[in-house]
Write an enzyme that holds these catalytic residues in place. Structure first.
Site, PDB file in Angstrom:
ATOM      1  N   SER A 159      13.806  54.517  84.124  1.00  0.00           N
ATOM      2  CA  SER A 159      14.466  53.213  84.265  1.00  0.00           C
ATOM      3  C   SER A 159      14.402  52.805  85.724  1.00  0.00           C
ATOM      4  CB  SER A 159      15.900  53.271  83.743  1.00  0.00           C
ATOM      5  OG  SER A 159      16.700  54.110  84.531  1.00  0.00           O
ATOM      6  N   GLY A 205      15.910  50.044  87.298  1.00  0.00           N
ATOM      7  CA  GLY A 205      16.880  48.997  87.614  1.00  0.00           C
ATOM      8  C   GLY A 205      16.428  47.651  87.064  1.00  0.00           C
ATOM      9  N   GLY A 245      13.254  47.013  84.800  1.00  0.00           N
ATOM     10  CA  GLY A 245      13.108  47.462  83.419  1.00  0.00           C
ATOM     11  C   GLY A 245      12.747  48.927  83.303  1.00  0.00           C
ATOM     12  N   GLY A 296      22.191  52.623  82.574  1.00  0.00           N
ATOM     13  CA  GLY A 296      21.328  53.725  82.162  1.00  0.00           C
ATOM     14  C   GLY A 296      21.834  54.393  80.888  1.00  0.00           C
ATOM     15  N   ASP A 297      23.148  54.452  80.728  1.00  0.00           N
ATOM     16  CA  ASP A 297      23.719  55.062  79.520  1.00  0.00           C
ATOM     17  C   ASP A 297      23.449  54.185  78.297  1.00  0.00           C
ATOM     18  OD1 ASP A 297      24.671  57.051  81.232  1.00  0.00           O
ATOM     19  OD2 ASP A 297      26.554  55.970  81.574  1.00  0.00           O
TER      20      ASP A 297
HETATM   21  N1  LIG Z   1      20.146  43.795  87.539  1.00  0.00           N
HETATM   22  C1  LIG Z   1      19.646  44.075  86.320  1.00  0.00           C
HETATM   23  N2  LIG Z   1      19.213  43.086  85.507  1.00  0.00           N
HETATM   24  C2  LIG Z   1      18.729  43.350  84.278  1.00  0.00           C
HETATM   25  N3  LIG Z   1      18.613  44.593  83.781  1.00  0.00           N
HETATM   26  C3  LIG Z   1      19.017  45.626  84.546  1.00  0.00           C
HETATM   27  C4  LIG Z   1      19.552  45.432  85.852  1.00  0.00           C
HETATM   28  N4  LIG Z   1      19.894  46.645  86.360  1.00  0.00           N
HETATM   29  C5  LIG Z   1      19.562  47.540  85.409  1.00  0.00           C
HETATM   30  N5  LIG Z   1      19.040  46.941  84.322  1.00  0.00           N
HETATM   31  C6  LIG Z   1      18.585  47.586  83.075  1.00  0.00           C
HETATM   32  O1  LIG Z   1      19.256  48.803  82.920  1.00  0.00           O
HETATM   33  C7  LIG Z   1      18.341  49.878  82.874  1.00  0.00           C
HETATM   34  C8  LIG Z   1      18.963  51.113  83.512  1.00  0.00           C
HETATM   35  O2  LIG Z   1      19.273  50.816  84.863  1.00  0.00           O
HETATM   36  P1  LIG Z   1      19.101  51.899  86.024  1.00  0.00           P
HETATM   37  O3  LIG Z   1      17.662  52.208  86.199  1.00  0.00           O
HETATM   38  O4  LIG Z   1      19.861  51.384  87.189  1.00  0.00           O
HETATM   39  O5  LIG Z   1      19.821  53.164  85.364  1.00  0.00           O
HETATM   40  P2  LIG Z   1      20.687  54.356  85.983  1.00  0.00           P
HETATM   41  O6  LIG Z   1      20.523  54.418  87.468  1.00  0.00           O
HETATM   42  O7  LIG Z   1      20.363  55.557  85.193  1.00  0.00           O
HETATM   43  O8  LIG Z   1      22.169  53.867  85.625  1.00  0.00           O
HETATM   44  P3  LIG Z   1      23.498  54.730  85.338  1.00  0.00           P
HETATM   45  O9  LIG Z   1      23.141  56.178  85.432  1.00  0.00           O
HETATM   46  O10 LIG Z   1      24.484  54.263  86.350  1.00  0.00           O
HETATM   47  O11 LIG Z   1      23.946  54.348  83.948  1.00  0.00           O
HETATM   48  C9  LIG Z   1      17.102  49.363  83.563  1.00  0.00           C
HETATM   49  O12 LIG Z   1      15.953  50.041  83.100  1.00  0.00           O
HETATM   50  C10 LIG Z   1      17.087  47.896  83.169  1.00  0.00           C
HETATM   51  O13 LIG Z   1      16.486  47.718  81.904  1.00  0.00           O
HETATM   52 MG   LIG Z   2      21.529  57.287  85.032  1.00  0.00          MG
END
Ligand SMILES: Nc1ncnc2c1ncn2[C@@H]1O[C@H](COP(=O)(O)OP(=O)(O)OP(=O)(O)O)[C@@H](O)[C@H]1O
Ligand SMILES: [Mg+2]
Length: 308
Positions: A220, A222, A225, A251-252
């Protein structure tokens, strides 16, 4: 059911204050208390989707009792194993300017408690379609604790998803989970590179991490996507536009959609569109990690998917 595992469950406490000033006392007009930890958050999202789910893991002491009671209040099914040490609290002080977090160290798990959990997990696997292992490991557990659970799931022929960081991620991958879901930072660390900022870099790092293991990897990125490197092909799925909101727990939500996709054997493009739509709905929600089904339906339609 979909089984979620939270070995370091938490009581998430949020104090809302008008303006936080370091070094002074504050009256707290409103506060929230929620059951937390990544696997618990995955269970909550699946429950919101109407999916049968059981949250398991380790809880202890007075905070452990509160975690159980809060999940029961939300009607999220749970079956945790008791430990002697007290589960951690995470305290967030939120004001207009942002949020300040205080993370307690969490309990130390005794060897006999881990052995009891392994037996409990093995029994729950008999009624599970998918197992999800999420979040940090508490003190007292070996870095390959997830690796042990992954081997048990494989023996039981239950697909297993791992969302972990650092040594727990590397030791977990070595045990051959069905899927791992690192974020960009976790992927870079696991691949031994400085940063992963774009899609080609994510594919390169993903192939390094997967090399020699029978593991699909969804990274993922952010607002950019997700990138999926799987035995069936590679895809990039992205939201139509970056959203402003609260990305904590996105992410969850992503993991919840991937678990559901495995449970129903959905085609990869469908799984990935669900994952991007559901995690975007989590970002759009005012409450961290919760989702509105209307937002999910609306945002899911705007996801673009490209095969690589
Ligand atoms: N600003 C944003 N706008 C649209 N979609 C987002 C945004 N931020 C995150 N996402 C979606 O959420 C997914 C997961 O985000 P991210 O990669 O930040 O996960 P993470 O760091 O594992 O999060 P966490 O562990 O805090 O739940 C991304 O792949 C994307 O699809
Ligand atoms: Mg995470």
């Amino acid at each position: 059911v979909i089984l979620t595992v939270t070995l370091n469950a938490a009581l998430d406490v949020t104090y809302h204050v008008p303006a936080l000033q370091v070094g002074t006392a504050h009256r707290v007009p409103t506060m929230d208390e929620r059951a937390g930890g990544k696997g618990v958050n995955v269970a909550r999202v699946l429950h919101a989707l109407g999916e049968p789910v059981v949250a398991t893991g380790l809880v202890g002491g007075s905070t452990g009792s509160e975690i159980r009671a809060l999940l029961s209040g939300e009607q999220v099914r749970h079956s945790f194993v008791d430990i002697t040490a007290r589960s951690r609290r995470t305290v967030v002080v939120a004001d207009g300017a942002g949020a300040t977090g205080l993370w307690e160290p969490g309990p130390t798990v005794a060897p006999s408690e881990w052995a009891a959990f392994v037996r409990h997990f093995t029994a729950l696997l008999k009624v599970s379609q998918v197992a999800v292992l999420s979040g940090s490991l508490p003190l007292g557990l070996a870095p390959d604790a997830y690796g042990q659970l992954i081997l048990l799931a494989r023996q039981a022929e239950v697909p297993v998803i791992l969302d972990a960081d650092g040594p727990a991620l590397l030791a977990g991958v070595a045990a051959g989970p069905t899927l791992v879901k690192p974020n960009a930072h976790e992927l870079a660390t696991a691949a031994g590179v400085d940063t992963v900022t774009d899609v080609p870099a994510a594919i390169g790092a993903a192939e390094v991490v997967r090399a020699g293991h029978s593991t699909d990897l969804v990274a993922s990125l952010g607002p950019n996507g997700i990138v999926a490197c799987t035995s069936a092909g590679r895809w990039h799925a992205a939201p139509a536009e970056p959203l402003t909101g609260n990305p904590t727990g996105a992410g969850d939500a992503c993991v919840a959609a991937l678990a559901r996709g495995i449970a129903y054997r959905l085609p990869w493009p469908v799984r990935l569109a669900d994952a991007v739509g559901l995690s975007a709905a989590a970002v759009a929600s005012p409450v961290a990690g919760s989702v509105s089904l209307a937002d999910f339906a609306r945002l899911r339609r705007t996801v673009t998917i490209r095969e690589l």
